[in-house]
Design a protein around this motif. Structure first.
Motif, PDB file in Angstrom:
ATOM      1  N   ALA A 186      19.202  22.510  55.282  1.00 17.07           N
ATOM      2  CA  ALA A 186      20.554  22.385  55.808  1.00 17.07           C
ATOM      3  C   ALA A 186      21.275  23.719  55.721  1.00 17.07           C
ATOM      4  CB  ALA A 186      21.319  21.316  55.037  1.00 17.07           C
ATOM      5  N   ALA A 187      22.211  23.915  56.640  1.00 19.48           N
ATOM      6  CA  ALA A 187      22.990  25.153  56.682  1.00 19.48           C
ATOM      7  C   ALA A 187      24.461  24.818  56.840  1.00 19.48           C
ATOM      8  CB  ALA A 187      22.527  26.033  57.841  1.00 19.48           C
ATOM      9  N   ASN A 188      25.297  25.632  56.208  1.00 17.55           N
ATOM     10  CA  ASN A 188      26.735  25.413  56.320  1.00 17.55           C
ATOM     11  C   ASN A 188      27.487  26.726  56.204  1.00 17.55           C
ATOM     12  OD1 ASN A 188      28.605  22.990  56.449  1.00 17.55           O
ATOM     13  ND2 ASN A 188      29.574  24.232  54.866  1.00 17.55           N
ATOM     14  N   PRO A 189      28.503  26.919  57.027  1.00 16.44           N
ATOM     15  CA  PRO A 189      29.257  28.175  56.947  1.00 16.44           C
ATOM     16  C   PRO A 189      29.946  28.365  55.600  1.00 16.44           C
ATOM     17  CG  PRO A 189      29.720  27.050  59.005  1.00 16.44           C
ATOM     18  CD  PRO A 189      28.947  26.092  58.148  1.00 16.44           C
ATOM     19  N   ALA A 190      30.421  27.279  55.031  1.00 17.47           N
ATOM     20  CA  ALA A 190      31.097  27.369  53.728  1.00 17.47           C
ATOM     21  C   ALA A 190      30.130  26.994  52.620  1.00 17.47           C
ATOM     22  CB  ALA A 190      32.313  26.452  53.711  1.00 17.47           C
ATOM     23  N   LEU A 191      30.441  27.457  51.428  1.00 15.44           N
ATOM     24  CA  LEU A 191      29.588  27.213  50.273  1.00 15.44           C
ATOM     25  C   LEU A 191      29.905  25.849  49.673  1.00 15.44           C
ATOM     26  CD1 LEU A 191      27.431  28.420  48.427  1.00 15.44           C
ATOM     27  CD2 LEU A 191      29.272  29.413  47.054  1.00 15.44           C
ATOM     28  N   ILE A 192      29.032  24.903  49.903  1.00 12.34           N
ATOM     29  CA  ILE A 192      29.201  23.536  49.373  1.00 12.34           C
ATOM     30  C   ILE A 192      27.872  23.109  48.788  1.00 12.34           C
ATOM     31  CG2 ILE A 192      31.098  22.755  50.828  1.00 12.34           C
ATOM     32  CD1 ILE A 192      28.935  21.455  52.666  1.00 12.34           C
ATOM     33  N   PRO A 193      27.419  23.750  47.740  1.00  8.50           N
ATOM     34  CA  PRO A 193      26.027  23.679  47.302  1.00  8.50           C
ATOM     35  C   PRO A 193      25.411  22.293  47.259  1.00  8.50           C
ATOM     36  CG  PRO A 193      27.244  25.177  45.906  1.00  8.50           C
ATOM     37  CD  PRO A 193      28.247  24.513  46.804  1.00  8.50           C
ATOM     38  N   GLN A 194      26.086  21.368  46.560  1.00 10.67           N
ATOM     39  CA  GLN A 194      25.447  20.093  46.325  1.00 10.67           C
ATOM     40  C   GLN A 194      25.995  18.975  47.180  1.00 10.67           C
ATOM     41  OE1 GLN A 194      24.783  19.243  42.133  1.00 10.67           O
ATOM     42  NE2 GLN A 194      25.264  21.341  41.607  1.00 10.67           N
ATOM     43  N   ALA A 195      26.985  19.252  47.976  1.00 11.46           N
ATOM     44  CA  ALA A 195      27.551  18.219  48.835  1.00 11.46           C
ATOM     45  C   ALA A 195      26.605  17.935  49.989  1.00 11.46           C
ATOM     46  CB  ALA A 195      28.905  18.668  49.361  1.00 11.46           C
ATOM     47  N   GLY A 196      26.654  16.750  50.493  1.00 13.19           N
ATOM     48  CA  GLY A 196      25.724  16.365  51.537  1.00 13.19           C
ATOM     49  C   GLY A 196      26.222  16.580  52.949  1.00 13.19           C
ATOM     50  N   ASP A 197      27.417  17.163  53.095  1.00 11.99           N
ATOM     51  CA  ASP A 197      27.976  17.264  54.438  1.00 11.99           C
ATOM     52  C   ASP A 197      27.832  18.653  55.033  1.00 11.99           C
ATOM     53  OD1 ASP A 197      31.504  17.342  53.415  1.00 11.99           O
ATOM     54  OD2 ASP A 197      29.692  18.145  52.485  1.00 11.99           O
ATOM     55  N   TYR A 198      26.623  19.192  54.945  1.00 17.89           N
ATOM     56  CA  TYR A 198      26.324  20.432  55.641  1.00 17.89           C
ATOM     57  C   TYR A 198      26.454  20.219  57.148  1.00 17.89           C
ATOM     58  CZ  TYR A 198      24.398  22.790  51.488  1.00 17.89           C
ATOM     59  OH  TYR A 198      24.239  23.400  50.275  1.00 17.89           O
ATOM     60  N   ASP A 199      26.792  21.257  57.867  1.00 18.41           N
ATOM     61  CA  ASP A 199      26.990  21.129  59.315  1.00 18.41           C
ATOM     62  C   ASP A 199      25.685  20.968  60.083  1.00 18.41           C
ATOM     63  OD1 ASP A 199      29.908  23.275  59.990  1.00 18.41           O
ATOM     64  OD2 ASP A 199      29.702  21.275  59.143  1.00 18.41           O
TER      65      ASP A 199
END
Length: 122
Positions: free
Chosen positions: A97-110
């Protein structure tokens, strides 16, 4: 738009190792946080590992700490998950998974890949 493609899964004996790769296309993910998650049969998706944009900060789920290592090569737009001392309970579909913001353990990657199967036999 970012597309993610995982590879490297397969069947391995307990105690063995595998390296998963996740190649991104569509745009550079060099500034993105990247994560690995997994889903075992009959269970929900769970966090495995994550890193910040340059791999300088990493996070791991307790069950994989000291056995798995996340790394990335921004020149190749690719993130890796080195898995060692594999256990039967590591059997799952592994997702990148990839996400612009750092949300290490959250499941709502973009952005999410399609997953690669890892099966550990005893």
């Amino acid at each position: 738009q970012v597309q993610l493609f995982e590879s490297g899964g397969g069947l391995v004996q307990a105690g063995g190792s595998l390296r998963l790769s996740c190649a991104a296309s569509g745009r550079s993910v060099s500034s993105y946080a990247m994560g690995w998650f997994r889903q075992a049969p009959g269970k929900g998706r769970e966090f495995v590992a994550a890193c910040n944009w340059n791999g300088g900060r990493t996070w791991y789920a307790d069950p994989v700490k000291d056995r798995f290592t996340i790394s990335r090569d921004n020149a190749k737009n690719t993130v890796y998950l080195q898995m060692s001392r594999l256990k039967k309970e590591d059997t799952a579909v592994y997702y990148c998974a990839a996400n612009p913001a750092l949300i290490p353990q959250a499941g709502d990657y973009d952005y999410w890949g399609q997953g690669t199967q890892v099966t550990v036999s005893s």
